[in-house]
Design an enzyme around this catalytic site. Structure first.
Site, PDB file in Angstrom:
ATOM      1  N   PRO A  10      -0.262  -4.551  -0.033  1.00 20.65           N
ATOM      2  CA  PRO A  10      -0.790  -5.575  -0.938  1.00 20.65           C
ATOM      3  C   PRO A  10       0.220  -6.096  -1.955  1.00 20.65           C
ATOM      4  CG  PRO A  10      -2.350  -3.778  -0.721  1.00 20.65           C
ATOM      5  CD  PRO A  10      -1.118  -3.366   0.033  1.00 20.65           C
ATOM      6  N   ASN A  11       0.191  -7.397  -2.122  1.00 25.19           N
ATOM      7  CA  ASN A  11       0.949  -8.133  -3.148  1.00 25.19           C
ATOM      8  C   ASN A  11       2.439  -8.270  -2.861  1.00 25.19           C
ATOM      9  OD1 ASN A  11      -1.366  -8.570  -4.915  1.00 25.19           O
ATOM     10  ND2 ASN A  11      -1.280  -6.359  -5.258  1.00 25.19           N
ATOM     11  N   ARG A  18       6.483 -12.459  -8.227  1.00 25.64           N
ATOM     12  CA  ARG A  18       5.638 -11.404  -8.796  1.00 25.64           C
ATOM     13  C   ARG A  18       6.462 -10.510  -9.733  1.00 25.64           C
ATOM     14  NH1 ARG A  18       3.907  -5.921  -5.614  1.00 25.64           N
ATOM     15  NH2 ARG A  18       2.624  -5.097  -7.285  1.00 25.64           N
ATOM     16  N   TYR A  23      10.417  -6.349 -10.060  1.00 26.93           N
ATOM     17  CA  TYR A  23      10.751  -6.378  -8.632  1.00 26.93           C
ATOM     18  C   TYR A  23      11.917  -7.303  -8.284  1.00 26.93           C
ATOM     19  CZ  TYR A  23       6.269  -3.986  -8.415  1.00 26.93           C
ATOM     20  OH  TYR A  23       5.261  -3.088  -8.609  1.00 26.93           O
ATOM     21  N   ASN A  74       6.208   0.236   2.962  1.00 33.23           N
ATOM     22  CA  ASN A  74       5.989   0.086   1.522  1.00 33.23           C
ATOM     23  C   ASN A  74       4.497  -0.206   1.351  1.00 33.23           C
ATOM     24  OD1 ASN A  74       5.742  -0.522  -1.149  1.00 33.23           O
ATOM     25  ND2 ASN A  74       7.513  -1.895  -1.241  1.00 33.23           N
ATOM     26  N   ALA A  77       0.406  -0.695  -3.942  1.00 35.13           N
ATOM     27  CA  ALA A  77      -0.466   0.164  -4.747  1.00 35.13           C
ATOM     28  C   ALA A  77      -1.290   1.143  -3.907  1.00 35.13           C
ATOM     29  CB  ALA A  77      -1.391  -0.697  -5.603  1.00 35.13           C
ATOM     30  N   HIS A  80      -0.844   4.974  -4.032  1.00 36.39           N
ATOM     31  CA  HIS A  80      -1.332   5.867  -5.073  1.00 36.39           C
ATOM     32  C   HIS A  80      -2.785   6.308  -4.894  1.00 36.39           C
ATOM     33  CE1 HIS A  80       2.427   4.512  -6.655  1.00 36.39           C
ATOM     34  NE2 HIS A  80       1.997   3.275  -6.796  1.00 36.39           N
ATOM     35  N   ASP A  87      -4.110   9.274   6.175  1.00 33.44           N
ATOM     36  CA  ASP A  87      -4.578   9.826   7.447  1.00 33.44           C
ATOM     37  C   ASP A  87      -3.982   9.076   8.631  1.00 33.44           C
ATOM     38  OD1 ASP A  87      -6.027  11.757   6.163  1.00 33.44           O
ATOM     39  OD2 ASP A  87      -7.992  10.846   6.495  1.00 33.44           O
ATOM     40  N   GLU A  98       8.637   6.182   3.678  1.00 36.51           N
ATOM     41  CA  GLU A  98       8.005   5.439   2.577  1.00 36.51           C
ATOM     42  C   GLU A  98       9.092   4.828   1.697  1.00 36.51           C
ATOM     43  OE1 GLU A  98       5.554   7.966   0.136  1.00 36.51           O
ATOM     44  OE2 GLU A  98       5.437   6.475  -1.453  1.00 36.51           O
ATOM     45  N   HIS A 100       9.982   2.055  -1.718  1.00 37.37           N
ATOM     46  CA  HIS A 100       9.544   1.251  -2.867  1.00 37.37           C
ATOM     47  C   HIS A 100      10.738   0.543  -3.465  1.00 37.37           C
ATOM     48  CE1 HIS A 100       5.607   3.123  -2.794  1.00 37.37           C
ATOM     49  NE2 HIS A 100       6.231   4.265  -2.584  1.00 37.37           N
ATOM     50  N   LEU A 101      10.499  -0.683  -3.893  1.00 35.44           N
ATOM     51  CA  LEU A 101      11.551  -1.425  -4.593  1.00 35.44           C
ATOM     52  C   LEU A 101      11.846  -0.786  -5.947  1.00 35.44           C
ATOM     53  CD1 LEU A 101       9.680  -4.579  -3.669  1.00 35.44           C
ATOM     54  CD2 LEU A 101      12.132  -4.578  -3.317  1.00 35.44           C
ATOM     55  N   SER A 102      10.779  -0.510  -6.688  1.00 35.60           N
ATOM     56  CA  SER A 102      10.937   0.050  -8.029  1.00 35.60           C
ATOM     57  C   SER A 102      10.976   1.576  -7.947  1.00 35.60           C
ATOM     58  CB  SER A 102       9.780  -0.410  -8.918  1.00 35.60           C
ATOM     59  OG  SER A 102       8.547   0.095  -8.430  1.00 35.60           O
ATOM     60  N   ARG A 107       7.806   4.857 -13.835  1.00 33.95           N
ATOM     61  CA  ARG A 107       6.892   3.825 -14.339  1.00 33.95           C
ATOM     62  C   ARG A 107       5.607   4.459 -14.886  1.00 33.95           C
ATOM     63  NH1 ARG A 107       6.300  -0.738 -10.004  1.00 33.95           N
ATOM     64  NH2 ARG A 107       5.307  -1.751 -11.805  1.00 33.95           N
ATOM     65  N   ARG A 111       1.628   5.853 -10.962  1.00 38.56           N
ATOM     66  CA  ARG A 111       2.538   5.535  -9.852  1.00 38.56           C
ATOM     67  C   ARG A 111       3.382   6.738  -9.436  1.00 38.56           C
ATOM     68  NH1 ARG A 111       2.196  -0.171  -9.538  1.00 38.56           N
ATOM     69  NH2 ARG A 111       1.847  -1.049 -11.608  1.00 38.56           N
TER      70      ARG A 111
HETATM   71  C1  DQA Z   1       5.773  -0.775  -5.133  1.00 42.28           C
HETATM   72  C2  DQA Z   1       5.353   0.175  -6.250  1.00 42.28           C
HETATM   73  C3  DQA Z   1       3.835   0.254  -6.360  1.00 42.28           C
HETATM   74  O1  DQA Z   1       3.467   1.113  -7.416  1.00 42.28           O
HETATM   75  C4  DQA Z   1       3.258  -1.122  -6.616  1.00 42.28           C
HETATM   76  O2  DQA Z   1       1.859  -1.067  -6.657  1.00 42.28           O
HETATM   77  C5  DQA Z   1       3.743  -2.144  -5.656  1.00 42.28           C
HETATM   78  C6  DQA Z   1       5.158  -2.146  -5.290  1.00 42.28           C
HETATM   79  C7  DQA Z   1       7.296  -0.957  -5.069  1.00 42.28           C
HETATM   80  O3  DQA Z   1       7.797  -1.375  -4.036  1.00 42.28           O
HETATM   81  O4  DQA Z   1       7.996  -0.694  -6.056  1.00 42.28           O
HETATM   82  O5  DQA Z   1       2.995  -3.003  -5.214  1.00 42.28           O
HETATM   83  O6  DQA Z   1       5.354  -0.220  -3.887  1.00 42.28           O
END
Ligand code: DQA
Length: 147
Positions: A10-11, A18, A23, A74, A77, A80, A87, A98, A100-102, A107, A111
């Site tokens: 998502p997102n 964003r 990011y 990735n 959210a 979390h 599963d 897995e 993540h950018l951040s 944070r 997270r």
């Molecule tokens: C994220 C970190 C997540 O906590 C956040 O909800 C995202 C982006 C990252 O790539 O840093 O949507 O997965």
């Protein structure tokens, strides 16, 4: 040829606009281009999937089990709180890395917990777009270590 699916939750379709202070300004298609280029250098084939819907991501992971050797994920959210995603990762029998950018550990407190991390091959967090390249390298490395 090794096939790796890159999945974004998502997102992440909004990357570029964003929360650029978190990011950066790189877009998802910029990231896809970088990953495609790296995959070419490694003689691997990559495909990409993004959805804002948990079930669609679960379906994509199920499909990957029959068509790909590994996944770079990735989950946004969903990382979390999504037990169904965890599963799915645990069920598909191929390595999932897995990413993540951040740096999620640096944070908000919520997270710092990843529901999916314990069933992934490993986690890479905090390197911006580079996290995806490191994730691809990690996936290839894990596959290389398999008998
Ligand atoms: C994220 C970190 C997540 O906590 C956040 O909800 C995202 C982006 C990252 O790539 O840093 O949507 O997965």
């Amino acid at each position: 040829m090794i096939k790796v699916l890159i999945v974004n939750g998502p997102n992440l379709n909004l990357l570029g606009t964003r929360e650029p202070e978190v990011y950066g300004v790189v877009t998802l298609s910029d990231i896809e281009e970088l990953v495609r280029e790296r995959a070419g250098m490694r003689n691997a084939e990559v495909s990409f999937f993004q959805s804002n819907h948990e079930g669609a991501i679960v379906d994509a992971l199920h499909d990957a089990a029959g068509s790909c050797d590994a996944v770079v994920l990735n989950p946004g959210a969903l990382t979390h709180y999504s037990y169904s995603l965890r599963d799915a990762v645990a069920s598909i029998g191929i390595p999932v890395v897995e990413v993540h950018l951040s740096n999620v550990a640096a944070r908000e407190e919520f997270r710092a917990t990843s529901i999916v991390a314990p069933v992934c091959a490993g986690q890479i967090s905090g390197f911006g777009a580079e996290s995806y390249l490191l994730g691809l390298e990690a996936a290839l490395s894990v596959l290389g270590r398999r008998p």
